[in-house]
Design a protein around this motif. Structure first.
Motif: not given
Length: 363
Positions: A306-312
């Motif tokens: 769920a890390r920002w900049g990674h999850r998508l």
């Protein structure tokens, strides 16, 4: 194939996405019990039930660096479209319901959403910026045909000349072209149409109550012909299942009149992961292991990170390859442009009976 412990008889969940209805994080355990009568009974199919909520506010705020907006409206909780991969499924846990079949059969309609929105826009402290409509659950799911909550919200935004970005898989959006066309002419609206696959059979299994991919492309064309800018969202890209369609999807989007495109990799937060794995085992058992291996490859060996900049988008060689293919196909089809920002300078605070009109208000 071994059925999961919470699996529901296929006859009861016909045309639904989830295989099971496991208890949510804040729900009590559910267990079928024998009532003592020595007779067999057929349980009824899952029917869509809609309860009503009267919200005190409808604009939700976020500070996520992954998102291009900081405010959103979702007129419904839960979504009858039943997309098995939907990242919003875990939100049903906060209602004491399951992220499985409950999410797509036990909906909540926010009656009076338009009136509450109007009151929020009227506050002296409110400053206009792009409002995202339908970021968690689809504003044009089947229930909207009768309840018209989304249409009433759009009427408020149109009167206030407030910018809105709509995300949907629903072709019912064509009903509201009479509102969207004039708003688009003023630079106040943009639509994101989500098309995950061109394979109608796969779409039927993954997104059982959504319009067919061909029908969604037809809606893109109708909106485009009405002057409404449409961005086709090839989201989520499912590794090992829909990733081979990247080029074909973007070519079809451009042919239908889309002016932009975007993508997101499959996300499996919380309860979505076991639900999706159950679905894979039932519908594509020969590809289930390969799909999940790719997913874990992009998330450090986990089903989700769920890390920002990674999850998508994920990370690693596979994620980089998909990103490169997508960029190349978008460029080849003229969909790699950055669309101009929606206008915020036209906003006018909604008036109510008894308000004093501005001396300089001419329109």
């Amino acid at each position: 194939m071994t059925q999961p412990p919470d699996a529901i008889d296929p006859a009861r969940r016909r045309a639904r996405g989830a295989v099971s209805n496991a208890p949510g994080r804040f729900d009590l355990a559910r267990e079928a019990v024998d009532d003592g009568w020595d007779r067999e009974e057929d349980l009824p199919p899952f029917r869509t039930e809609v309860s009503v909520e009267h919200p005190r506010r409808v604009i939700t705020r976020n500070t996520s660096p992954d998102l291009s907006f900081d405010r959103a409206i979702n007129p419904y909780r839960g979504c009858e479209h039943g997309c098995v991969y939907c990242f919003a499924r875990p939100t049903h846990a906060y209602l004491g319901l399951s992220a499985g079949l409950d999410f797509e059969t036990r909906l909540v309609a926010k009656d009076g959403a338009a009136e509450v929105l109007e009151a929020e826009l009227r506050k002296p402290s409110y400053r206009a910026d792009v409002l995202a409509l339908g970021t968690a659950t689809d504003p044009y799911q089947p229930e909207e045909r009768d309840r018209r909550l989304t249409r009433e919200v759009l009427k408020v935004l149109a009167r206030a000349r407030h910018p809105v970005a709509i995300v949907t898989k629903g072709t019912l959006i064509e009903r509201d072209i009479d509102l969207l066309g004039p708003m688009a002419a003023e630079g106040l609206v943009r639509v994101g149409m989500s098309i995950t696959t061109l394979d109608a059979r796969l779409a039927r299994a993954m997104e059982p109550r959504c319009p067919t991919p061909a029908r969604r492309l037809a809606a893109v064309q109708r909106l485009s012909e009405a002057g409404v800018p449409v961005r086709v969202m090839t989201s989520p890209i499912v590794p090992g299942l829909t990733d081979h369609e990247v080029e074909a999807l973007l070519a079809a989007a451009a042919k239908a009149g889309a002016v932009g495109a975007s993508w997101v990799m499959l996300r499996l937060p919380r309860e979505v992961s076991p639900l999706f794995r159950e679905w894979l085992e039932e519908h594509v058992p020969d590809r289930a292991a390969r799909v999940m291996a790719r997913v874990r490859e992009m998330h450090g060996g986990q089903d989700y990170d769920a890390r920002w900049g990674h999850r998508l988008r994920g990370e690693g060689h596979y994620a980089q390859m998909i990103a490169a293919r997508w960029r190349r196909a978008a460029r080849a089809n003229g969909l790699d442009i950055r669309l101009p920002p929606l206008r915020t300078d036209l906003f006018r605070r909604p008036e109510r009976a008894g308000d004093q009109l501005s001396l300089f208000d001419v329109g």
